[in-house]
Motif scaffolding. Structure first.
Motif, mmCIF file in Angstrom:
data_model
loop_
_atom_site.group_PDB
_atom_site.id
_atom_site.type_symbol
_atom_site.label_atom_id
_atom_site.label_comp_id
_atom_site.label_asym_id
_atom_site.label_seq_id
_atom_site.Cartn_x
_atom_site.Cartn_y
_atom_site.Cartn_z
ATOM 1 N N THR A 105 0.711 -1.441 -0.072
ATOM 2 C CA THR A 105 -0.041 -0.200 0.013
ATOM 3 C C THR A 105 1.000 1.100 -0.038
ATOM 4 O O THR A 105 0.389 2.311 -0.697
ATOM 5 C CB THR A 105 -1.107 0.142 1.181
ATOM 6 N N LEU A 106 2.092 1.117 0.899
ATOM 7 C CA LEU A 106 2.918 2.450 0.706
ATOM 8 C C LEU A 106 3.270 2.740 -0.768
ATOM 9 O O LEU A 106 3.328 3.993 -1.072
ATOM 10 C CB LEU A 106 3.992 2.106 1.714
ATOM 11 N N ILE A 107 3.748 1.601 -1.478
ATOM 12 C CA ILE A 107 4.199 1.926 -2.966
ATOM 13 C C ILE A 107 3.128 2.600 -3.646
ATOM 14 O O ILE A 107 3.228 3.377 -4.557
ATOM 15 C CB ILE A 107 4.801 0.563 -3.337
ATOM 16 N N GLN A 108 1.842 1.806 -3.486
ATOM 17 C CA GLN A 108 0.871 2.191 -4.422
ATOM 18 C C GLN A 108 0.405 3.665 -4.024
ATOM 19 O O GLN A 108 0.211 4.332 -5.077
ATOM 20 C CB GLN A 108 -0.394 1.249 -4.139
ATOM 21 N N GLN A 109 0.466 3.997 -2.991
ATOM 22 C CA GLN A 109 0.146 5.515 -2.459
ATOM 23 C C GLN A 109 1.014 6.163 -3.276
ATOM 24 O O GLN A 109 0.825 7.511 -3.772
ATOM 25 C CB GLN A 109 0.066 5.820 -0.768
ATOM 26 N N ALA A 110 2.416 5.927 -3.120
ATOM 27 C CA ALA A 110 3.342 6.675 -3.592
ATOM 28 C C ALA A 110 3.413 7.010 -5.074
ATOM 29 O O ALA A 110 3.510 8.015 -5.726
ATOM 30 C CB ALA A 110 4.770 6.254 -3.003
ATOM 31 N N CYS A 111 2.990 5.776 -5.825
ATOM 32 C CA CYS A 111 2.696 5.825 -7.107
ATOM 33 C C CYS A 111 1.689 6.647 -7.602
ATOM 34 O O CYS A 111 1.703 7.547 -8.722
ATOM 35 C CB CYS A 111 2.532 4.625 -7.827
ATOM 36 N N ALA A 112 0.780 6.849 -6.965
ATOM 37 C CA ALA A 112 -0.482 7.481 -7.241
ATOM 38 C C ALA A 112 -0.361 8.966 -6.889
ATOM 39 O O ALA A 112 -0.649 9.654 -7.763
ATOM 40 C CB ALA A 112 -1.764 7.050 -6.300
ATOM 41 N N ALA A 317 14.611 4.285 -1.304
ATOM 42 C CA ALA A 317 13.295 4.778 -1.673
ATOM 43 C C ALA A 317 12.383 4.058 -1.048
ATOM 44 O O ALA A 317 11.438 4.839 -0.392
ATOM 45 C CB ALA A 317 12.962 4.648 -3.248
ATOM 46 N N PHE A 318 12.384 2.831 -0.745
ATOM 47 C CA PHE A 318 11.176 2.257 0.058
ATOM 48 C C PHE A 318 11.470 2.662 1.322
ATOM 49 O O PHE A 318 10.543 2.915 2.248
ATOM 50 C CB PHE A 318 11.418 0.597 -0.120
ATOM 51 N N GLU A 319 12.826 2.800 1.873
ATOM 52 C CA GLU A 319 12.959 3.219 3.381
ATOM 53 C C GLU A 319 12.390 4.548 3.641
ATOM 54 O O GLU A 319 11.831 4.851 4.497
ATOM 55 C CB GLU A 319 14.576 2.983 3.651
ATOM 56 N N ASN A 320 12.587 5.429 2.640
ATOM 57 C CA ASN A 320 12.113 6.930 2.699
ATOM 58 C C ASN A 320 10.458 6.940 2.817
ATOM 59 O O ASN A 320 9.892 7.599 3.500
ATOM 60 C CB ASN A 320 12.532 7.613 1.523
ATOM 61 N N LEU A 321 9.867 5.901 2.085
ATOM 62 C CA LEU A 321 8.379 5.718 2.009
ATOM 63 C C LEU A 321 8.282 5.384 3.629
ATOM 64 O O LEU A 321 7.137 5.869 4.094
ATOM 65 C CB LEU A 321 7.833 4.809 1.106
ATOM 66 N N LYS A 322 8.612 4.511 4.113
ATOM 67 C CA LYS A 322 8.491 4.074 5.479
ATOM 68 C C LYS A 322 8.708 5.047 6.513
ATOM 69 O O LYS A 322 7.851 5.412 7.395
ATOM 70 C CB LYS A 322 9.138 2.845 5.931
ATOM 71 N N ASN A 323 9.657 5.707 6.262
ATOM 72 C CA ASN A 323 10.232 6.870 7.153
ATOM 73 C C ASN A 323 9.044 8.049 7.352
ATOM 74 O O ASN A 323 8.912 8.647 8.528
ATOM 75 C CB ASN A 323 11.488 7.541 7.090
ATOM 76 N N ARG A 324 8.377 8.375 6.144
ATOM 77 C CA ARG A 324 7.441 9.292 6.125
ATOM 78 C C ARG A 324 6.070 8.885 6.511
ATOM 79 O O ARG A 324 5.026 10.055 6.607
ATOM 80 C CB ARG A 324 7.637 10.058 4.694
ATOM 81 N N ALA A 325 5.945 7.768 6.677
ATOM 82 C CA ALA A 325 4.445 7.084 6.713
ATOM 83 C C ALA A 325 4.232 6.904 8.074
ATOM 84 O O ALA A 325 4.956 6.595 9.105
ATOM 85 C CB ALA A 325 4.290 5.948 6.137
ATOM 86 N N ARG A 326 2.793 7.202 8.638
ATOM 87 C CA ARG A 326 2.289 6.729 9.874
ATOM 88 C C ARG A 326 1.593 5.579 9.691
ATOM 89 O O ARG A 326 0.709 5.377 8.714
ATOM 90 C CB ARG A 326 1.198 7.962 10.519
ATOM 91 N N ILE A 327 1.915 4.413 10.232
ATOM 92 C CA ILE A 327 1.526 3.016 9.718
ATOM 93 C C ILE A 327 0.867 2.459 11.502
ATOM 94 O O ILE A 327 1.554 2.488 12.438
ATOM 95 C CB ILE A 327 2.285 2.180 9.598
ATOM 96 N N ASP A 328 -0.598 2.112 11.418
ATOM 97 C CA ASP A 328 -1.168 1.676 12.702
ATOM 98 C C ASP A 328 -1.472 0.241 12.116
ATOM 99 O O ASP A 328 -2.330 0.070 11.255
ATOM 100 C CB ASP A 328 -2.362 2.502 12.879
ATOM 101 N N ASN A 329 -0.826 -0.538 12.757
ATOM 102 C CA ASN A 329 -0.946 -2.085 12.649
ATOM 103 C C ASN A 329 -2.076 -2.403 13.589
ATOM 104 O O ASN A 329 -1.579 -2.778 14.899
ATOM 105 C CB ASN A 329 0.261 -2.902 12.720
#
Length: 359
Positions: A105-112, A317-329
């Motif tokens: 989902t992180l990658i999909q959001q960044a692509c969009a 690139a993937f680590e940057n996406l993770k670092n910028r995201a708030r993720i609630d599991n």
């Protein structure tokens, strides 16, 4: 090194040559190094929206099960509901699959957000390029992947190729192979390597005590490694590790310490490579360099470097996406907050206190 990261990445792996070695480098490297964070994306529904449509268009969507009350099985007429099946799946594999869905989902959001798309044609073209590199027709390449790695053609497209291509585009940087990098690759591949024994300790006081003992009596290194080292493979061999390259394989601090040693039986200082992780080396000489004309291998070294740099850019690139995201599991109760900039970090990344070398 991140906590838990291997300090000898090449150590104690089975040696492979020819196609098998290149296969391992490509597939394992892609799954582990490039898609750092386990972008498996096994069993997930493609969400609505532009990025989700791109995944479906690339031919890597998953079959959907209608869970609107229809049973998924019967035993002597007694129905087994979709909810029962889903609950069982969540209990067994929920955390792993949810982590994969979150990463996808992180990658999909960044692509969009960035207007990035990966078409089915691009996915197929990349698979064709890779199979050609290994001298195999595409269908045989995919059969080998399934036999040796358990990856079906759909999984390979969805879990490896699509995220890799998407992250390459999101990275948005061209790989530059400089003359300095070529020279380092040449030395790393064909130059001398340090033969050494190594022990790893996880307590500063014990590490200092062991260092004192081995510094006074280097001939005891093998026995002390068996008694105290926490690295199980080298410990069993009295600290023996594969010859250390100059620019890859081991932790950078281990490489630097190893190449400073000159005399046989010389012992390194106590090298801190991570929090509560200390290394002691004993020098046993160097391997002979391999004679090759640099011009004969420049093309292969350039291709190797390009692949390594692409993997690094994709991982970043993937680590940057993770670092910028708030993720609630909500399954595990864990929350990841966006990483904020620490004072003094000009590039927006958090500063990390460097490890120190104790002399």
């Amino acid at each position: 090194a991140a906590p838990g990261a291997p300090i000898m990445q090449d150590a104690f792996k089975k040696s492979k040559t020819g196609r098998g070695n290149r296969f391992t480098t490509l597939v394992s490297g892609t799954l582990i190094a490039v898609l750092a964070g386990a972008i498996g994306m096994q069993v997930a529904r493609v969400k609505d929206g532009k990025a989700g449509e791109q995944v479906g268009q690339a031919g890597i969507g998953t079959a959907r099960v209608d869970g609107t009350g229809k049973p998924v099985g019967r035993v002597n007429g007694q129905p087994i509901s979709y909810d029962e099946l889903a609950q069982e799946c969540v209990e067994r594999h929920g955390k792993e699959v949810l982590d994969n869905v979150i990463n996808r989902t992180l990658i999909q959001q960044a692509c969009a957000e960035g207007g990035v798309s990966v078409s089915a044609a691009e996915v197929n073209q990349e698979i064709a390029r890779i199979s050609k590199k290994f001298g195999l027709p595409q269908d045989q390449w995919e059969k080998m992947l399934q036999a040796e790695r358990g990856l079906s053609p759909i999984q390979y497209r969805r879990d490896v190729i699509w995220p890799m291509l998407a992250l390459k585009k999101l990275a948005g940087q061209d790989v530059q192979i400089t003359q300095k990098k070529l020279e380092q690759a040449w030395e790393d591949t064909y130059g001398p390597r340090v033969k050494a024994r190594m022990m790893v300790l996880d307590n500063i006081r014990r590490a200092q005590e062991v260092w004192e003992k081995v510094h006074k009596n280097p001939e005891q290194f093998e026995d002390l490694a068996r008694d105290y080292s926490i690295e199980p493979n080298s410990r069993a061999l009295g600290g023996t590790v594969p010859p250390i390259r100059r620019y890859s394989g081991a932790h950078a601090k281990i490489r630097d310490a190893a190449f400073k040693l000159k005399e046989v039986n010389e012992v390194s200082g106590l090298v801190q490579v991570d929090v509560n992780q200390y290394v002691i080396l004993k020098y046993e000489g160097r391997t002979e360099p391999i004679e090759h004309d640099p011009k004969d291998v420049q093309a292969s070294l350039t291709a190797q470097l390009r692949e390594q740099e692409e993997q690094r850019l994709v991982g970043d690139a993937f680590e940057n996406l993770k670092n910028r995201a708030r993720i609630d599991n909500l399954l595990t109760g864990e929350t990841h907050h966006p990483v904020t900039q620490t004072s003094g970090a000009a590039d927006g990344s958090a500063l990390v206190e460097p490890a120190i070398e104790i002399r």
